[in-house]
Design an enzyme around this catalytic site. Sequence first.
Site, PDB file in Angstrom:
ATOM      1  N   ARG A 166       0.861  -1.212   0.000  1.00  0.00           N
ATOM      2  CA  ARG A 166       0.000   0.000   0.000  1.00  0.00           C
ATOM      3  C   ARG A 166       0.885   1.245   0.000  1.00  0.00           C
ATOM      4  O   ARG A 166       1.211   1.841   1.062  1.00  0.00           O
ATOM      5  CB  ARG A 166      -0.915   0.014   1.221  1.00  0.00           C
ATOM      6  CG  ARG A 166      -1.781   1.263   1.308  1.00  0.00           C
ATOM      7  CD  ARG A 166      -2.822   1.345   0.232  1.00  0.00           C
ATOM      8  NE  ARG A 166      -3.792   0.242   0.332  1.00  0.00           N
ATOM      9  CZ  ARG A 166      -4.635  -0.056  -0.645  1.00  0.00           C
ATOM     10  NH1 ARG A 166      -4.633   0.633  -1.762  1.00  0.00           N
ATOM     11  NH2 ARG A 166      -5.478  -1.067  -0.505  1.00  0.00           N
TER      12      ARG A 166
ATOM     13  N   GLN B 107      -8.171  -7.489  -8.833  1.00  0.00           N
ATOM     14  CA  GLN B 107      -8.031  -6.036  -9.029  1.00  0.00           C
ATOM     15  C   GLN B 107      -6.594  -5.638  -9.355  1.00  0.00           C
ATOM     16  O   GLN B 107      -5.658  -6.057  -8.664  1.00  0.00           O
ATOM     17  CB  GLN B 107      -8.482  -5.329  -7.737  1.00  0.00           C
ATOM     18  CG  GLN B 107      -8.036  -3.901  -7.609  1.00  0.00           C
ATOM     19  CD  GLN B 107      -9.160  -2.890  -7.730  1.00  0.00           C
ATOM     20  OE1 GLN B 107     -10.094  -3.082  -8.484  1.00  0.00           O
ATOM     21  NE2 GLN B 107      -9.026  -1.833  -6.988  1.00  0.00           N
TER      22      GLN B 107
ATOM     23  N   HIS C  31       1.069   3.028 -10.311  1.00  0.00           N
ATOM     24  CA  HIS C  31       0.137   3.549  -9.311  1.00  0.00           C
ATOM     25  C   HIS C  31       0.882   4.385  -8.256  1.00  0.00           C
ATOM     26  O   HIS C  31       0.897   4.015  -7.074  1.00  0.00           O
ATOM     27  CB  HIS C  31      -0.568   2.348  -8.664  1.00  0.00           C
ATOM     28  CG  HIS C  31      -1.861   2.673  -8.005  1.00  0.00           C
ATOM     29  ND1 HIS C  31      -1.959   3.449  -6.886  1.00  0.00           N
ATOM     30  CD2 HIS C  31      -3.131   2.297  -8.302  1.00  0.00           C
ATOM     31  CE1 HIS C  31      -3.220   3.547  -6.530  1.00  0.00           C
ATOM     32  NE2 HIS C  31      -3.952   2.865  -7.370  1.00  0.00           N
TER      33      HIS C  31
ATOM     34  N   GLU D  65      -1.412   8.916 -11.245  1.00  0.00           N
ATOM     35  CA  GLU D  65      -0.928   7.656 -11.811  1.00  0.00           C
ATOM     36  C   GLU D  65      -0.897   7.735 -13.340  1.00  0.00           C
ATOM     37  O   GLU D  65      -1.902   8.103 -13.956  1.00  0.00           O
ATOM     38  CB  GLU D  65      -1.858   6.533 -11.371  1.00  0.00           C
ATOM     39  CG  GLU D  65      -2.145   6.517  -9.874  1.00  0.00           C
ATOM     40  CD  GLU D  65      -3.438   5.820  -9.512  1.00  0.00           C
ATOM     41  OE1 GLU D  65      -3.913   4.982 -10.300  1.00  0.00           O
ATOM     42  OE2 GLU D  65      -3.991   6.120  -8.424  1.00  0.00           O
TER      43      GLU D  65
HETATM   44  O1  TA6 Z   1      -6.120   4.531  -7.963  1.00  0.00           O
HETATM   45  C1  TA6 Z   1      -7.298   4.210  -8.552  1.00  0.00           C
HETATM   46  C2  TA6 Z   1      -7.893   2.917  -7.997  1.00  0.00           C
HETATM   47  O2  TA6 Z   1      -8.343   2.130  -9.069  1.00  0.00           O
HETATM   48  C3  TA6 Z   1      -9.019   3.263  -7.016  1.00  0.00           C
HETATM   49  O3  TA6 Z   1     -10.266   2.943  -7.589  1.00  0.00           O
HETATM   50  C4  TA6 Z   1      -8.695   2.419  -5.783  1.00  0.00           C
HETATM   51  O4  TA6 Z   1      -9.297   1.148  -5.896  1.00  0.00           O
HETATM   52  C5  TA6 Z   1      -7.171   2.344  -5.873  1.00  0.00           C
HETATM   53  O5  TA6 Z   1      -6.925   2.124  -7.264  1.00  0.00           O
HETATM   54  C6  TA6 Z   1      -6.537   1.320  -4.964  1.00  0.00           C
HETATM   55  O6  TA6 Z   1      -6.796   0.021  -5.408  1.00  0.00           O
HETATM   56  P1  TA6 Z   1      -6.194  -1.213  -4.520  1.00  0.00           P
HETATM   57  O7  TA6 Z   1      -6.592  -2.462  -5.248  1.00  0.00           O
HETATM   58  O8  TA6 Z   1      -4.694  -1.016  -4.485  1.00  0.00           O
HETATM   59  O9  TA6 Z   1      -6.781  -1.062  -3.154  1.00  0.00           O
END
Ligand code: TA6
Length: 280
Positions: free
Chosen positions: A56, A73, A149, A251
């Site tokens: 994180r 994700q 990111h 990002e």
């Molecule tokens: O930074 C954009 C994003 O897609 C947000 O929607 C939020 O979900 C963030 O990424 C963090 O995602 P994560 O899977 O690292 O918690």
Amino acid sequence: INGPDGSLEKVILHGEDSSLVEIYLFGATITSWKSQGKERLFLSKQAKLDGSKAIRGGIPLVFPQFGPGELPQHGFARTRKWSLIGTKKHGSGVIAQFELTENADTLASKWPYRFVLRYTVTMTKNTLSTIIEYENNDTRKFSFTSLMHTYFRVPSIDHTVVGGLKDSQYADKVKQTTNEVELRDDITIAANEDRVYENVPGVVDVRYGGERVTIKRFNFKDIVLWNPWAEKAQEMSDFGNTEYKEMVCVEVGTVAKKIELRPGQTFSCGQLLTVETADN
Ligand code: TA6
């Protein structure tokens, strides 16, 4: 994944003027970048550094899928162990290179292609560049979305400005709207923001306390702006309830449309972060 004491293996590069960059092999995740005596990236105090989930903070690498979808994700690159190819000094800079290819898990996933990612991190006194080369090592063409990111550390979100997005079209994932157009030269953040700006031309920057970090990029078309604010901060176990005040995600990626590679084709995308202060 784990070093002798169970911690994750990482590389630390020291550069000019006590600059430093730290990169975990897990996800090839940059977790610290010190330039001109200050930490420029945000890493949550509650970030998991044991390989149990994506780190994180810092600069997680999103591939082959941005956001939710058929894969977990943000895809698998940020939670795989990358190989360290090598480190070297080059002029006034220091360089580290990492590589990732398919494995049994990815071949069994919904994205079952053979690929090579080559990640090059280069640091000089005032800059950090992060470049990924994507190679299609399969017999079939494939497509993907990808993004860096980056979590920028800021002294206070209330005194932070993001510039360079004026006139760009964006999708607002909080308001659930699309085709909005940014009207502001200087964007300030005072709530949960989650926006995908498409086809952003030019230089984007993050300004705070008389300092400016410019974000230059190539082949990454889009910019994602994110701050979880208080409500989303509380939902994340690896993010402190008030940490939203000291970070902003700006990002670089290609996420609105997919990148497609034919067999054997390579494509590179990257960003150059530069710390500019009043005297440089
Ligand atoms: O930074 C954009 C994003 O897609 C947000 O929607 C939020 O979900 C963030 O990424 C963090 O995602 P994560 O899977 O690292 O918690």
